[in-house]
Enzyme design. Structure first.
Site, mmCIF file in Angstrom:
data_model
loop_
_atom_site.group_PDB
_atom_site.id
_atom_site.type_symbol
_atom_site.label_atom_id
_atom_site.label_comp_id
_atom_site.label_asym_id
_atom_site.label_seq_id
_atom_site.Cartn_x
_atom_site.Cartn_y
_atom_site.Cartn_z
ATOM 1 C CB VAL A 25 -0.955 -0.010 1.227
ATOM 2 C CG1 VAL A 25 -1.683 1.325 1.365
ATOM 3 C CG2 VAL A 25 -1.957 -1.149 1.108
ATOM 4 C CD GLU A 63 -2.244 -8.312 -3.615
ATOM 5 O OE1 GLU A 63 -1.681 -9.157 -4.329
ATOM 6 O OE2 GLU A 63 -2.327 -8.408 -2.384
ATOM 7 N N GLY A 73 -16.771 -19.431 -7.559
ATOM 8 C CA GLY A 73 -15.538 -20.179 -7.769
ATOM 9 C C GLY A 73 -15.212 -21.026 -6.559
ATOM 10 N N GLY A 100 -9.643 -15.387 -1.703
ATOM 11 C CA GLY A 100 -8.416 -15.409 -0.895
ATOM 12 C C GLY A 100 -7.810 -14.020 -0.872
ATOM 13 C CB CYS A 121 -7.752 -7.356 1.381
ATOM 14 S SG CYS A 121 -6.210 -6.641 0.849
ATOM 15 C CE LYS A 154 -5.296 -6.981 6.436
ATOM 16 N NZ LYS A 154 -5.629 -5.731 7.079
ATOM 17 C CE LYS A 211 -6.242 -9.377 -7.349
ATOM 18 N NZ LYS A 211 -7.051 -8.173 -7.252
HETATM 19 C C1 UGA Z 1 -9.650 -6.280 -2.228
HETATM 20 C C2 UGA Z 1 -10.678 -5.210 -2.624
HETATM 21 O O1 UGA Z 1 -11.250 -5.533 -3.898
HETATM 22 C C3 UGA Z 1 -10.023 -3.823 -2.696
HETATM 23 O O2 UGA Z 1 -11.022 -2.831 -2.965
HETATM 24 C C4 UGA Z 1 -9.379 -3.524 -1.338
HETATM 25 O O3 UGA Z 1 -8.730 -2.267 -1.326
HETATM 26 C C5 UGA Z 1 -8.345 -4.598 -1.041
HETATM 27 O O4 UGA Z 1 -9.020 -5.877 -1.000
HETATM 28 C C6 UGA Z 1 -7.727 -4.265 0.302
HETATM 29 O O5 UGA Z 1 -8.436 -4.309 1.306
HETATM 30 O O6 UGA Z 1 -6.575 -3.840 0.333
HETATM 31 P P1 UGA Z 1 -7.761 -7.684 -3.543
HETATM 32 O O7 UGA Z 1 -7.657 -8.505 -2.299
HETATM 33 O O8 UGA Z 1 -6.527 -7.184 -4.198
HETATM 34 O O9 UGA Z 1 -8.679 -6.367 -3.283
HETATM 35 O O10 UGA Z 1 -8.467 -8.600 -4.629
HETATM 36 P P2 UGA Z 1 -9.911 -8.739 -5.278
HETATM 37 O O11 UGA Z 1 -9.813 -8.439 -6.710
HETATM 38 O O12 UGA Z 1 -10.938 -8.014 -4.505
HETATM 39 O O13 UGA Z 1 -10.143 -10.316 -5.114
HETATM 40 C C7 UGA Z 1 -10.209 -10.947 -3.840
HETATM 41 C C8 UGA Z 1 -10.585 -12.402 -3.979
HETATM 42 O O14 UGA Z 1 -11.946 -12.531 -4.384
HETATM 43 C C9 UGA Z 1 -9.759 -13.167 -5.015
HETATM 44 O O15 UGA Z 1 -9.442 -14.447 -4.502
HETATM 45 C C10 UGA Z 1 -10.694 -13.279 -6.199
HETATM 46 O O16 UGA Z 1 -10.421 -14.405 -7.003
HETATM 47 C C11 UGA Z 1 -12.034 -13.411 -5.494
HETATM 48 N N1 UGA Z 1 -13.188 -12.999 -6.319
HETATM 49 C C12 UGA Z 1 -13.292 -11.717 -6.770
HETATM 50 C C13 UGA Z 1 -14.161 -13.927 -6.613
HETATM 51 O O17 UGA Z 1 -14.088 -15.112 -6.203
HETATM 52 N N2 UGA Z 1 -15.249 -13.526 -7.353
HETATM 53 C C14 UGA Z 1 -15.389 -12.253 -7.805
HETATM 54 O O18 UGA Z 1 -16.422 -11.960 -8.474
HETATM 55 C C15 UGA Z 1 -14.381 -11.329 -7.514
#
Ligand code: UGA
Length: 450
Positions: free
Chosen positions: A11, A158, A259, A263, A266, A269, A327
């Site tokens: 961050v 990310e 899915g 994971g 964020c 946690k 992801k």
């Molecule tokens: C997440 C939030 O999207 C951000 O807005 C936030 O700032 C960040 O956490 C944080 O707190 O710092 P991130 O963890 O990078 O971001 O990833 P995401 O794209 O949100 O995906 C999280 C998980 O959800 C991944 O495992 C992804 O595969 C899964 N996911 C996402 C799904 O299973 N289905 C979806 O439709 C979207």
């Protein structure tokens, strides 16, 4: 403006680099000597699309600097960001030790420097409600410097963090002082497109906004994941349902992809922390607990499905694992469903051949020689009894599936991300198990090798 960012982790580095990119003069402060040396050498220590180039550009121009000396870095600054980790404890409690230490160091340095003007301390780290008010109360005793505190949670994903920073949906500022709000408004001016997207509120509301946003997104995923159980039993297709409900403007299309579980560093946690801070006020949150339970179950459900549908005993079977990152577009494996699935299959006695374009080295640190590490998905699948696809890397949908089917012991794919095309699977003779979608089960096509 002159800005310092304490902590050049994920961050902090994105924040420092993007603030330099919008015209500020930024000093990043990093304690870890190895990381600092890399940064001072112009190297970006994390994989994040677009970050390395932007960092190098502004480092070369001098608008972005890195140092380990906090006092030197805070000289003449107007704004100091705290962007250190707040990792989870075993019970979901937030470990505040890094943040406490960093804010203490900033206070000590400012006390020594005794600046003549107001310094704004910005808490970027995700923290439980009440933290900013507590820091502000401590600072009130600081006689030598005039410091005001604001909460400014980050909403960076990310893989698209640079874009998320430079084109934010909203900027949330928590605090009590109109002067602090004005300074933050000025700081972010180049990226504020609409005034209503710059939101000011009290500290606690800003702190809880961060947890509420992540828990809401995780809830949408867990809800869709729970729906996959019904879909698989009743013969419905979760993708049709996703598209159909996503067109309702009250629901919207984002974060509805089912899915094998979410994971990352964020969602798990922050959802656990929300459950913990609810418990701290004597309230057991049914809803937040359910988000977590469904997610844990979904990872296990995927692993169990492999054992059930493999058509041979799992003990001694060879399973190719495609994708280890939590992801696509990241090398991050924290809380990745791949960890749970690999652990489960190893316990059942399977041989695993794993691959990932970016995250293999990180996963190797956990499973070492318990898993065979393979450079590419085609080689990983050769001779395997099934493929388990766990990360939605786009390149997995365009692989040479005919060749893959021909080299597998039995052409079965368990698609934990619903990212392969059903028709391609059928045309190439695969038995195919997506999540919450009708499976392609044609045992006659199975080529059982001796
Ligand atoms: C997440 C939030 O999207 C951000 O807005 C936030 O700032 C960040 O956490 C944080 O707190 O710092 P991130 O963890 O990078 O971001 O990833 P995401 O794209 O949100 O995906 C999280 C998980 O959800 C991944 O495992 C992804 O595969 C899964 N996911 C996402 C799904 O299973 N289905 C979806 O439709 C979207």
């Amino acid at each position: 403006m002159d800005v310092a960012v304490v902590g050049c982790g994920y961050v902090g580095l994105v924040t420092a680099t993007c603030l330099a990119a919008i015209g500020h003069s930024v000093r990043g402060i990093e304690k870890d000597a190895r990381k600092l040396a890399a940064l001072q050498d112009g190297q970006c220590p994390i994989f994040e699309p677009g970050l390395a180039d932007l960092m190098r550009e502004h480092y070369a121009s001098g608008s972005l600097q890195f140092t380990g000396q906090i006092k030197e870095a805070l000289r003449d600054v107007e704004v100091v960001f705290l962007a250190v980790g707040t990792p989870p404890g075993p019970d979901g409690a937030v470990d505040m030790s890094y943040l406490n230490a960093a804010s203490q160091e900033v206070c000590d340095a400012l006390a020594e420097l005794s600046p003549q003007y107001m310094v704004t301390l910005v808490v970027k780290s995700t923290v439980p409600a009440g933290t900013n008010r507590r820091i502000a109360a401590c600072l009130r005793d600081l006689k030598q410097a005039c410091v005001q505190v604001v909460s400014n949670p980050e909403f960076l994903r990310e893989g698209s963090a640079v874009q998320d920073f430079l084109e934010p949906d909203r900027i949330v500022i928590g605090g009590e002082s109109p002067e602090a709000f004005r300074i933050m408004r000025r700081l972010y001016d180049p990226i504020i497109k609409r005034e209503e997207n710059f939101l000011t509120m009290n500290w606690e509301s800003a702190e809880l906004t961060k947890y509420a946003a992540n828990a809401m997104l995780a809830a949408r995923i867990s809800f869709m994941n729970e729906m996959t159980i019904l879909c698989e039993s009743y013969g419905a297709d979760i993708e049709d349902i996703r598209k159909a409900i996503g067109t309702d403007f009250r629901i919207g299309p984002a974060f509805l992809r089912a899915g094998c579980g979410y994971g990352g560093s964020c969602f798990p946690k922050d959802v656990a922390a929300l459950a913990h801070i609810s418990r701290a006020i004597g309230y057991e949150s049914l809803f937040v607990n359910a988000i977590q339970t469904v997610n844990r179950n979904q990872k296990l459900r995927f692993a169990r499905k492999i054992v059930e549908k493999l058509g041979r005993p799992i003990e001694g079977a060879t399973i190719a694992i495609w994708g280890l990152a939590f992801k696509a577009d990241t090398d991050d494996i924290r809380e990745s469903p791949a960890i749970d699935v690999i652990r489960y299959l190893l316990e059942k006695g399977a041989h695993l051949r794993a691959t990932d374009p970016k995250a293999m080295e990180n996963m190797r640190q956990i499973f070492r020689d318990q898993v065979q590490w393979v450079a590419d998905p085609v080689s990983a699948a050769a001779g395997a009894d099934a493929v388990a696809l766990l990360t939605d890397w786009p390149q997995y949908s365009t692989l040479p599936f005919r060749k893959i089917a021909a080299t597998m012991n039995q052409p079965i794919i368990f698609d934990g991300r619903n990212c392969l095309h059903r028709d391609v699977m059928r045309e190439n003779g695969f038995v195919y198990y997506p999540m919450g979608r009708p499976a392609l089960e044609s045992p006659l096509r199975l080529r059982q090798k001796a």
